[in-house]
Design an enzyme around this catalytic site. Structure first.
Site, PDB file in Angstrom:
ATOM      1  N   ARG A   1      65.989   5.052 -34.395  1.00  0.00           N
ATOM      2  CA  ARG A   1      64.680   4.492 -34.013  1.00  0.00           C
ATOM      3  C   ARG A   1      63.677   4.941 -35.065  1.00  0.00           C
ATOM      4  O   ARG A   1      63.431   6.142 -35.201  1.00  0.00           O
ATOM      5  CB  ARG A   1      64.313   5.009 -32.623  1.00  0.00           C
ATOM      6  CG  ARG A   1      63.010   4.497 -32.063  1.00  0.00           C
ATOM      7  CD  ARG A   1      62.767   5.082 -30.666  1.00  0.00           C
ATOM      8  NE  ARG A   1      61.524   4.599 -30.096  1.00  0.00           N
ATOM      9  CZ  ARG A   1      60.334   5.124 -30.364  1.00  0.00           C
ATOM     10  NH1 ARG A   1      60.220   6.148 -31.177  1.00  0.00           N
ATOM     11  NH2 ARG A   1      59.250   4.609 -29.810  1.00  0.00           N
ATOM     12  N   LYS A  31      58.711  12.857 -36.900  1.00  0.00           N
ATOM     13  CA  LYS A  31      58.441  13.853 -35.849  1.00  0.00           C
ATOM     14  C   LYS A  31      58.136  15.235 -36.412  1.00  0.00           C
ATOM     15  O   LYS A  31      58.408  15.531 -37.573  1.00  0.00           O
ATOM     16  CB  LYS A  31      59.619  13.888 -34.864  1.00  0.00           C
ATOM     17  CG  LYS A  31      59.573  12.640 -33.963  1.00  0.00           C
ATOM     18  CD  LYS A  31      60.449  12.736 -32.758  1.00  0.00           C
ATOM     19  CE  LYS A  31      60.225  11.495 -31.898  1.00  0.00           C
ATOM     20  NZ  LYS A  31      61.299  11.274 -30.936  1.00  0.00           N
TER      21      LYS A  31
HETATM   22  N1  HH2 Z   1      60.361   8.954 -29.318  1.00  0.00           N
HETATM   23  C1  HH2 Z   1      59.113   8.484 -29.045  1.00  0.00           C
HETATM   24  C2  HH2 Z   1      58.937   7.442 -28.135  1.00  0.00           C
HETATM   25  N2  HH2 Z   1      59.988   6.865 -27.542  1.00  0.00           N
HETATM   26  N3  HH2 Z   1      62.320   6.692 -27.221  1.00  0.00           N
HETATM   27  C3  HH2 Z   1      63.563   7.127 -27.492  1.00  0.00           C
HETATM   28  N4  HH2 Z   1      64.618   6.560 -26.917  1.00  0.00           N
HETATM   29  N5  HH2 Z   1      63.791   8.168 -28.365  1.00  0.00           N
HETATM   30  C4  HH2 Z   1      62.767   8.812 -28.988  1.00  0.00           C
HETATM   31  O1  HH2 Z   1      63.030   9.770 -29.735  1.00  0.00           O
HETATM   32  C5  HH2 Z   1      61.434   8.373 -28.719  1.00  0.00           C
HETATM   33  C6  HH2 Z   1      61.245   7.295 -27.811  1.00  0.00           C
HETATM   34  C7  HH2 Z   1      57.931   9.071 -29.735  1.00  0.00           C
HETATM   35  O2  HH2 Z   1      57.685   8.365 -30.922  1.00  0.00           O
HETATM   36  P1  HH2 Z   1      56.586   7.214 -31.123  1.00  0.00           P
HETATM   37  O3  HH2 Z   1      56.860   6.005 -30.303  1.00  0.00           O
HETATM   38  O4  HH2 Z   1      56.476   6.971 -32.571  1.00  0.00           O
HETATM   39  O5  HH2 Z   1      55.260   7.917 -30.663  1.00  0.00           O
HETATM   40  P2  HH2 Z   1      54.348   7.798 -29.377  1.00  0.00           P
HETATM   41  O6  HH2 Z   1      55.160   8.138 -28.179  1.00  0.00           O
HETATM   42  O7  HH2 Z   1      53.256   8.810 -29.655  1.00  0.00           O
HETATM   43  O8  HH2 Z   1      53.831   6.386 -29.304  1.00  0.00           O
END
Ligand code: HH2
Length: 273
Positions: free
Chosen positions: A255, A221
Protein backbone atom coordinates in the site's frame (compact mmCIF):
# COMPACT_ATOMS: atom_id res chain seq x y z
CA UNK A 1 -2.39 -19.82 -3.46
CA UNK A 2 -5.83 -19.34 -5.09
CA UNK A 3 -6.70 -15.97 -6.62
CA UNK A 4 -7.81 -13.27 -4.20
CA UNK A 5 -11.53 -12.64 -4.61
CA UNK A 6 -12.22 -8.96 -4.50
CA UNK A 7 -15.75 -7.87 -5.44
CA UNK A 8 -16.01 -7.76 -9.24
CA UNK A 9 -12.39 -8.92 -9.59
CA UNK A 10 -10.09 -11.86 -8.93
CA UNK A 11 -6.44 -10.95 -8.44
CA UNK A 12 -3.60 -13.32 -9.17
CA UNK A 13 -1.21 -12.68 -6.30
CA UNK A 14 1.67 -14.76 -7.63
CA UNK A 15 3.17 -11.39 -8.61
CA UNK A 16 3.32 -8.46 -6.17
CA UNK A 17 0.54 -5.90 -6.47
CA UNK A 18 0.40 -2.19 -5.73
CA UNK A 19 -2.43 -0.55 -3.80
CA UNK A 20 -2.42 3.23 -4.36
CA UNK A 21 -3.49 5.47 -1.48
CA UNK A 22 -6.11 8.10 -2.38
CA UNK A 23 -6.94 10.15 0.71
CA UNK A 24 -9.84 12.62 0.76
CA UNK A 25 -9.09 13.35 4.39
CA UNK A 26 -8.38 16.70 6.08
CA UNK A 27 -5.38 15.60 8.09
CA UNK A 28 -3.50 12.56 6.74
CA UNK A 29 -0.05 12.16 8.28
CA UNK A 30 1.64 12.22 4.90
CA UNK A 31 0.11 15.61 4.05
CA UNK A 32 -1.59 14.19 0.94
CA UNK A 33 -5.20 14.57 2.18
CA UNK A 34 -7.49 16.14 -0.45
CA UNK A 35 -10.13 17.43 1.98
CA UNK A 36 -13.06 15.95 0.13
CA UNK A 37 -12.02 17.51 -3.20
CA UNK A 38 -13.58 15.09 -5.71
CA UNK A 39 -11.77 16.41 -8.79
CA UNK A 40 -8.45 16.34 -6.98
CA UNK A 41 -9.09 12.75 -5.93
CA UNK A 42 -10.09 11.72 -9.45
CA UNK A 43 -6.93 13.30 -10.88
CA UNK A 44 -4.84 11.50 -8.33
CA UNK A 45 -6.58 8.21 -9.09
CA UNK A 46 -6.05 8.66 -12.82
CA UNK A 47 -2.36 9.30 -12.26
CA UNK A 48 -2.04 6.25 -9.99
CA UNK A 49 -3.72 4.10 -12.64
CA UNK A 50 -1.46 5.46 -15.40
CA UNK A 51 1.54 4.64 -13.19
CA UNK A 52 0.41 1.04 -12.77
CA UNK A 53 -1.72 0.79 -9.61
CA UNK A 54 -3.49 -2.56 -9.24
CA UNK A 55 -5.96 -1.39 -6.54
CA UNK A 56 -7.12 2.06 -5.42
CA UNK A 57 -7.59 2.51 -1.66
CA UNK A 58 -9.98 5.37 -0.93
CA UNK A 59 -9.91 6.85 2.57
CA UNK A 60 -11.93 9.68 4.12
CA UNK A 61 -10.82 9.40 7.74
CA UNK A 62 -7.23 9.72 8.84
CA UNK A 63 -6.00 7.12 11.30
CA UNK A 64 -2.66 8.77 11.99
CA UNK A 65 -1.58 8.77 15.65
CA UNK A 66 -3.56 11.43 17.52
CA UNK A 67 -6.24 11.84 14.84
CA UNK A 68 -9.88 12.47 15.72
CA UNK A 69 -12.80 10.51 14.26
CA UNK A 70 -14.73 11.98 11.30
CA UNK A 71 -18.58 12.05 11.44
CA UNK A 72 -19.88 9.04 9.51
CA UNK A 73 -22.11 11.07 7.18
CA UNK A 74 -19.13 13.18 6.13
CA UNK A 75 -17.12 10.04 5.43
CA UNK A 76 -19.97 8.63 3.31
CA UNK A 77 -20.48 11.94 1.48
CA UNK A 78 -16.81 12.01 0.53
CA UNK A 79 -16.48 8.37 -0.46
CA UNK A 80 -19.67 7.49 -2.34
CA UNK A 81 -19.27 10.00 -5.24
CA UNK A 82 -15.67 8.87 -5.62
CA UNK A 83 -16.60 5.18 -5.74
CA UNK A 84 -19.32 5.94 -8.28
CA UNK A 85 -17.04 8.05 -10.45
CA UNK A 86 -14.31 5.38 -10.45
CA UNK A 87 -16.59 2.38 -11.15
CA UNK A 88 -15.28 1.92 -14.69
CA UNK A 89 -11.59 2.45 -13.92
CA UNK A 90 -10.71 -1.23 -14.39
CA UNK A 91 -9.16 -2.04 -11.01
CA UNK A 92 -10.69 -2.98 -7.64
CA UNK A 93 -11.84 -0.09 -5.46
CA UNK A 94 -10.91 -0.49 -1.82
CA UNK A 95 -12.42 1.62 0.97
CA UNK A 96 -10.41 2.32 4.10
CA UNK A 97 -12.92 2.62 6.93
CA UNK A 98 -13.63 1.17 10.36
CA UNK A 99 -17.32 2.16 10.51
CA UNK A 100 -20.01 -0.42 9.63
CA UNK A 101 -22.38 2.23 8.22
CA UNK A 102 -19.64 3.49 5.91
CA UNK A 103 -18.80 -0.10 4.87
CA UNK A 104 -22.45 -0.67 3.91
CA UNK A 105 -22.69 2.58 1.95
CA UNK A 106 -19.40 1.87 0.18
CA UNK A 107 -20.44 -1.65 -0.80
CA UNK A 108 -23.82 -0.40 -2.04
CA UNK A 109 -21.98 2.18 -4.17
CA UNK A 110 -19.79 -0.54 -5.73
CA UNK A 111 -16.67 -0.91 -3.57
CA UNK A 112 -14.77 -4.18 -4.14
CA UNK A 113 -12.72 -4.36 -0.97
CA UNK A 114 -13.15 -3.13 2.59
CA UNK A 115 -9.90 -2.26 4.33
CA UNK A 116 -10.53 -2.06 8.08
CA UNK A 117 -7.60 -0.90 10.23
CA UNK A 118 -9.68 -2.06 13.21
CA UNK A 119 -9.94 -5.69 12.04
CA UNK A 120 -13.77 -5.64 11.76
CA UNK A 121 -14.10 -5.27 15.55
CA UNK A 122 -16.72 -2.49 15.61
CA UNK A 123 -20.18 -3.71 16.49
CA UNK A 124 -21.93 -4.63 13.24
CA UNK A 125 -18.77 -4.60 11.09
CA UNK A 126 -18.72 -8.35 10.40
CA UNK A 127 -22.43 -8.31 9.56
CA UNK A 128 -21.89 -5.35 7.22
CA UNK A 129 -19.38 -7.23 5.07
CA UNK A 130 -20.11 -10.96 5.43
CA UNK A 131 -22.47 -11.37 2.47
CA UNK A 132 -21.30 -10.93 -1.12
CA UNK A 133 -17.81 -11.19 -2.57
CA UNK A 134 -15.97 -8.07 -1.40
CA UNK A 135 -12.37 -8.60 -0.39
CA UNK A 136 -11.67 -7.93 3.28
CA UNK A 137 -8.40 -6.63 4.67
CA UNK A 138 -8.07 -7.51 8.34
CA UNK A 139 -5.51 -5.26 10.01
CA UNK A 140 -4.01 -5.38 13.48
CA UNK A 141 -4.03 -2.29 15.68
CA UNK A 142 -3.18 -2.10 19.39
CA UNK A 143 -5.30 0.59 21.08
CA UNK A 144 -7.04 3.27 19.02
CA UNK A 145 -5.64 6.01 16.78
CA UNK A 146 -5.88 8.83 19.33
CA UNK A 147 -3.62 7.08 21.84
CA UNK A 148 -2.07 4.03 20.15
CA UNK A 149 1.52 5.31 19.99
CA UNK A 150 1.70 6.32 23.67
CA UNK A 151 3.10 3.06 25.10
CA UNK A 152 2.67 0.03 22.86
CA UNK A 153 3.51 -3.21 24.70
CA UNK A 154 4.01 -6.78 23.47
CA UNK A 155 5.69 -9.86 24.90
CA UNK A 156 6.22 -11.18 21.34
CA UNK A 157 4.88 -8.83 18.70
CA UNK A 158 4.86 -11.32 15.79
CA UNK A 159 3.05 -14.01 17.79
CA UNK A 160 0.52 -11.57 19.23
CA UNK A 161 -0.26 -9.89 15.92
CA UNK A 162 -0.56 -13.33 14.26
CA UNK A 163 -2.92 -14.60 16.97
CA UNK A 164 -5.10 -11.51 16.63
CA UNK A 165 -5.30 -11.85 12.83
CA UNK A 166 -6.21 -15.54 13.10
CA UNK A 167 -8.88 -14.82 15.70
CA UNK A 168 -10.49 -12.02 13.66
CA UNK A 169 -10.35 -14.12 10.49
CA UNK A 170 -12.10 -16.99 12.27
CA UNK A 171 -14.91 -14.62 13.21
CA UNK A 172 -15.28 -13.65 9.53
CA UNK A 173 -15.19 -17.27 8.35
CA UNK A 174 -17.84 -18.26 10.92
CA UNK A 175 -20.03 -15.47 9.53
CA UNK A 176 -19.83 -17.11 6.09
CA UNK A 177 -16.88 -15.32 4.47
CA UNK A 178 -14.87 -17.48 2.04
CA UNK A 179 -11.13 -17.68 2.77
CA UNK A 180 -10.35 -16.36 -0.73
CA UNK A 181 -11.79 -12.99 0.28
CA UNK A 182 -9.35 -12.40 3.16
CA UNK A 183 -6.12 -10.38 3.29
CA UNK A 184 -4.09 -9.92 6.47
CA UNK A 185 -2.10 -6.84 7.47
CA UNK A 186 0.14 -6.51 10.57
CA UNK A 187 -0.67 -2.78 10.73
CA UNK A 188 2.70 -1.03 10.69
CA UNK A 189 2.69 2.00 12.98
CA UNK A 190 -0.64 1.16 14.58
CA UNK A 191 0.32 0.78 18.25
CA UNK A 192 3.92 -0.28 17.52
CA UNK A 193 7.34 1.12 18.40
CA UNK A 194 10.22 1.18 15.91
CA UNK A 195 11.48 -2.13 17.33
CA UNK A 196 8.02 -3.69 17.05
CA UNK A 197 7.72 -2.56 13.42
CA UNK A 198 11.15 -3.94 12.54
CA UNK A 199 10.38 -7.26 14.23
CA UNK A 200 7.17 -7.46 12.21
CA UNK A 201 8.95 -6.82 8.91
CA UNK A 202 11.36 -9.64 9.71
CA UNK A 203 8.42 -11.77 10.85
CA UNK A 204 6.37 -11.36 7.67
CA UNK A 205 7.28 -14.90 6.58
CA UNK A 206 5.73 -16.32 9.76
CA UNK A 207 2.59 -14.26 9.20
CA UNK A 208 2.37 -15.40 5.58
CA UNK A 209 2.48 -18.98 6.86
CA UNK A 210 -0.94 -18.33 8.42
CA UNK A 211 -2.19 -19.07 4.90
CA UNK A 212 -3.56 -15.72 3.68
CA UNK A 213 -2.03 -13.09 1.41
CA UNK A 214 -0.38 -10.19 3.24
CA UNK A 215 -0.95 -6.51 2.63
CA UNK A 216 1.79 -4.22 3.95
CA UNK A 217 1.67 -0.44 4.40
CA UNK A 218 5.00 1.15 5.26
CA UNK A 219 4.85 4.08 2.85
CA UNK A 220 6.19 7.33 4.40
CA UNK A 221 5.58 6.00 7.92
CA UNK A 222 7.45 7.15 11.02
CA UNK A 223 9.51 3.95 11.09
CA UNK A 224 11.19 5.25 7.93
CA UNK A 225 11.69 8.62 9.60
CA UNK A 226 13.33 6.88 12.56
CA UNK A 227 15.69 4.98 10.24
CA UNK A 228 16.60 7.82 7.86
CA UNK A 229 16.09 10.92 10.00
CA UNK A 230 13.99 12.38 7.15
CA UNK A 231 10.67 14.26 7.46
CA UNK A 232 7.55 12.72 5.95
CA UNK A 233 7.83 14.61 2.62
CA UNK A 234 11.34 13.23 2.02
CA UNK A 235 10.60 9.56 2.70
CA UNK A 236 9.86 8.55 -0.91
CA UNK A 237 13.08 6.58 -1.58
CA UNK A 238 12.92 4.92 1.86
CA UNK A 239 9.30 3.95 1.12
CA UNK A 240 10.31 2.26 -2.12
CA UNK A 241 13.07 0.34 -0.34
CA UNK A 242 10.60 -0.68 2.39
CA UNK A 243 8.07 -1.90 -0.19
CA UNK A 244 10.76 -4.04 -1.83
CA UNK A 245 11.83 -5.51 1.49
CA UNK A 246 8.22 -6.24 2.38
CA UNK A 247 7.74 -8.13 -0.88
CA UNK A 248 11.01 -9.95 -0.37
CA UNK A 249 9.78 -11.06 3.07
CA UNK A 250 6.40 -12.21 1.78
CA UNK A 251 3.97 -9.32 1.17
CA UNK A 252 1.55 -9.89 -1.72
CA UNK A 253 0.28 -6.29 -1.87
CA UNK A 254 2.05 -3.07 -0.91
CA UNK A 255 0.00 0.00 0.00
CA UNK A 256 1.87 3.08 -1.25
CA UNK A 257 1.65 6.82 -1.90
CA UNK A 258 4.20 6.77 -4.76
CA UNK A 259 3.12 4.28 -7.40
CA UNK A 260 5.59 4.94 -10.24
CA UNK A 261 8.87 4.38 -8.37
CA UNK A 262 7.40 1.38 -6.56
CA UNK A 263 6.33 -0.12 -9.89
CA UNK A 264 9.87 0.31 -11.28
CA UNK A 265 11.48 -1.16 -8.18
CA UNK A 266 9.19 -4.20 -8.27
CA UNK A 267 9.88 -4.70 -11.98
CA UNK A 268 13.63 -4.74 -11.27
CA UNK A 269 13.13 -7.08 -8.30
CA UNK A 270 11.06 -9.48 -10.39
CA UNK A 271 13.50 -9.46 -13.30
CA UNK A 272 16.43 -10.15 -11.00
CA UNK A 273 14.78 -12.69 -8.71
N1 HH2 B 1 -2.06 2.66 7.02
C1 HH2 B 1 -2.78 3.81 7.03
C2 HH2 B 1 -4.14 3.79 6.69
N2 HH2 B 1 -4.74 2.65 6.33
N3 HH2 B 1 -4.64 0.33 5.91
C3 HH2 B 1 -3.94 -0.82 5.88
N4 HH2 B 1 -4.52 -1.96 5.51
N5 HH2 B 1 -2.61 -0.86 6.22
C4 HH2 B 1 -1.94 0.26 6.61
O1 HH2 B 1 -0.74 0.16 6.95
C5 HH2 B 1 -2.66 1.49 6.66
C6 HH2 B 1 -4.03 1.49 6.29
C7 HH2 B 1 -2.12 5.10 7.37
O2 HH2 B 1 -1.62 5.69 6.20
P1 HH2 B 1 -2.33 6.86 5.36
O3 HH2 B 1 -3.62 6.44 4.76
O4 HH2 B 1 -1.33 7.37 4.41
O5 HH2 B 1 -2.55 7.98 6.44
P2 HH2 B 1 -3.82 8.52 7.21
O6 HH2 B 1 -4.43 7.40 7.98
O7 HH2 B 1 -3.24 9.59 8.11
O8 HH2 B 1 -4.78 9.07 6.19
Amino acid sequence: MPNFVCGRFELDLTQPRIMAIINVTDDSFSGDGLRGNLDGALNKAERALAEGADILDLGAESTRPGSDPVPEQQEIDRLVPLIEALQGCGVPLSVDTLKPSVMRAALAAGADLINDVNGFRAEGAVEAVAAGTAGLCVMHMQGEPRTMQQAPQYANVVDEVGAFLVQRTEVLLRAGVRRERVLLDPGFGFGKSTEHNLALVRGLGALRDLGYPLLVGLSRKSLLGAITGKPVEARGPASVAAALMAVQYGAAIVRVHDVAPTRDALAVWQAMS
